[in-house]
Design an enzyme around this catalytic site. Structure first.
Site, mmCIF file in Angstrom:
data_model
loop_
_atom_site.group_PDB
_atom_site.id
_atom_site.type_symbol
_atom_site.label_atom_id
_atom_site.label_comp_id
_atom_site.label_asym_id
_atom_site.label_seq_id
_atom_site.Cartn_x
_atom_site.Cartn_y
_atom_site.Cartn_z
ATOM 1 N N LYS A 1 0.841 -1.199 0.000
ATOM 2 C CA LYS A 1 0.000 0.000 0.000
ATOM 3 C C LYS A 1 0.873 1.244 0.000
ATOM 4 O O LYS A 1 1.864 1.331 0.733
ATOM 5 C CB LYS A 1 -0.901 -0.026 1.235
ATOM 6 C CG LYS A 1 -1.875 1.144 1.350
ATOM 7 C CD LYS A 1 -2.737 0.971 2.590
ATOM 8 C CE LYS A 1 -3.740 2.098 2.758
ATOM 9 N NZ LYS A 1 -4.592 1.896 3.953
ATOM 10 N N SER B 1 -9.264 2.203 2.834
ATOM 11 C CA SER B 1 -8.284 2.850 1.982
ATOM 12 C C SER B 1 -7.313 1.892 1.304
ATOM 13 O O SER B 1 -6.574 2.280 0.403
ATOM 14 C CB SER B 1 -7.478 3.868 2.806
ATOM 15 O OG SER B 1 -6.777 3.223 3.880
ATOM 16 N N SER C 1 -10.171 0.535 7.000
ATOM 17 C CA SER C 1 -9.373 0.610 5.784
ATOM 18 C C SER C 1 -8.903 -0.726 5.231
ATOM 19 O O SER C 1 -8.462 -0.796 4.090
ATOM 20 C CB SER C 1 -8.143 1.490 6.022
ATOM 21 O OG SER C 1 -8.525 2.828 6.230
#
Length: 459
Positions: free
Chosen positions: A104, A173, A197
């Protein structure tokens, strides 16, 4: 050569091809995607170079539609694989030798930018790996590149699409990481969670997700933080058994673990989540089906007055997150015109939150953690929906994190269990919340529930 993700061709035709697709089937046998790759490399049936080359081929095929990657480090990944393959016996490489993984884009990988989904961080190259990335390299795993994140791991989405239906959000996210695993590009990806997330994108994309306990043992150093009291490491894999393999490797296992021991007569506190959100009928049906199956297999269900517990925790979570985010991103807040409206609103709320309100929210969390750990001393896990329903249609929002807020405030480990789907083939993920000192029990229970869900048809 480190290059951005593949070019983005016209969507004409691509959406039509994917919109009617059903979910990619999750493997339901003992050798799952990650463990199968680990075994093949260890036994000499596949080289690290072949593992990475195959991942790059799958990425090139999927990426024009899925858009999960910010940057693909082709040369770096292939070079790392060559070094593993040409090393003498006893050389570099460990339990995850040759495993390609995604990172990420709030997590540092040396030599690659950490841009956090924001123009304010564009081109900021990391000088060193985050400890979690460094540990994976020690184990022989190979970073393939950086995956899409929402802006500073908050709400403003990137370009990623849900692999099960391109017109639907993958969540956020950790959107790119979840989509990359769901699309079969990599068997492991790193994410993070501050609210929902990791849990939410895992549920929406139909993969397994693990949110580590806040504060350890997985280190968030090298992560672009949003809220130091809430930020946690997240792992994404195709199945729960794969999560367990990855976690055990990261925390010191030096050999492939055997299959999880089936839990004997587990006790579950079933949490419908309806006091916090409007939960879809299909999600309610998935939860009931799973709880009923658990009872049929010998589990006991424990009643809990959730309405007296979770609403105050969700509210306290929002207070802590806003207060700490406003301070973590104080420099970025001086350029509001370069931030999204949702992030500006969060930071404004945080600036308006008094220190007294913040301290009160932390005290709510402390008392509730003591109460909840006592509950988790009596039950093996809390079983509930990982999201209010399947991934919503549209790409301008990432769905609600409210069903993760109470548990993230308490810093507890959360496991997203895939397998259910609705009549359109969209995934319906459930979550298990466990005791931070009993993670093996949590993985075993999650694996058993995943196997019990099996090839269940639409709910």
């Amino acid at each position: 050569m480190c290059v951005p993700g593949p070019d983005r061709p016209s969507r004409t035709g691509a959406v039509t091809r994917w919109e009617g697709s059903t979910p990619m089937p999750q493997p339901r046998h003992e050798t799952t995607a990650l463990s199968a790759l680990v075994a093949r490399v260890a036994e000499g049936g596949l080289s690290a170079g072949e593992a990475v080359g195959g991942a790059l081929e799958r990425l090139d095929a999927a990426e024009p539609d899925i858009r999960a990657w910010v940057r693909v480090d082709r040369d770096g990944a292939l070079g790392a694989a060559r070094r593993l393959d040409t090393a003498p016996p006893g050389g570099p490489g460990g339990l995850l030798r040759g495993v390609p993984f995604g990172v990420k884009d709030i997590i540092d990988v040396r030599g690659l930018p950490t841009e956090c989904g924001s123009p304010l961080r564009r081109g900021r190259v990391a000088a060193s790996d985050a400890p979690l990335v460094a540990r994976l390299r020690e184990l022989g795993a190979i970073p393939l590149g950086k995956t899409v994140t929402t802006e500073f791991a908050y709400f403003a989405p990137g370009p990623t699409r849900n692999p099960h239906h391109l017109a639907h959000t993958p969540g956020g996210s950790s959107s790119g990481s979840a989509a990359a695993v769901a699309a079969g590009v990599v068997p492991l990806a790193l994410g993070s969670q501050t609210a929902g997330s990791l849990t939410r994108p895992a549920a929406y994309c139909g993969v397994a997700g693990f949110v580590a306990p806040v504060g350890g043992p997985l280190d968030t150093t090298g992560f672009a933080g949003l809220s130091h009291s809430l930020d946690a490491v997240g792992l994404l894999t195709p199945t729960v058994a794969d999560l367990r393999l990855a976690y055990l490797a990261l925390t010191g296992a030096d050999r492939r673990p055997g299959p999880p021991e089936p839990p004997a007569r587990p006790r579950l506190a079933v949490w419908p989540g309806t006091e916090l959100a409007e939960v879809a009928d299909t999600m309610r049906a998935a939860l009931k089906h799973t709880a009923d199956r658990a009872v049929a297999d010998g589990a006991a269900l424990v009643d809990v007055d959730w309405a007296a517990r979770t609403p105050r925790l969700a509210e306290a979570h929002a207070t802590v997150m806003a207060y700490e985010a406003a301070r973590a991103l104080a420099t970025e807040a001086t350029q509001p015109e370069r931030l999204s409206a949702p992030l500006n609103e969060l930071l404004a709320r945080g600036r308006a939150t008094t220190a007294a309100d913040y301290r009160h929210a932390l005290s709510v969390a402390e008392r509730a953690r003591t109460e909840t750990l006592a509950l988790l001393g009596d039950v093996d896990a809390v079983l509930g929906p990982a999201a209010p329903g399947p991934a919503p249609e549209g790409l301008t929002a990432t769905g609600s994190p409210v069903l993760s807020r109470p548990w993230q405030l308490l810093g507890l480990p959360a496991l997203t269990v895939p397998g259910h789907r609705d009549g359109r083939g969209m995934p319906l993920g459930l979550q298990l919340i466990g005791h931070p000192d009993r993670l093996e029990r949590l993985f075993s229970l999650g694996h058993a529930l995943e196997e019990a869900i099996g090839a269940t048809g639409p709910v």
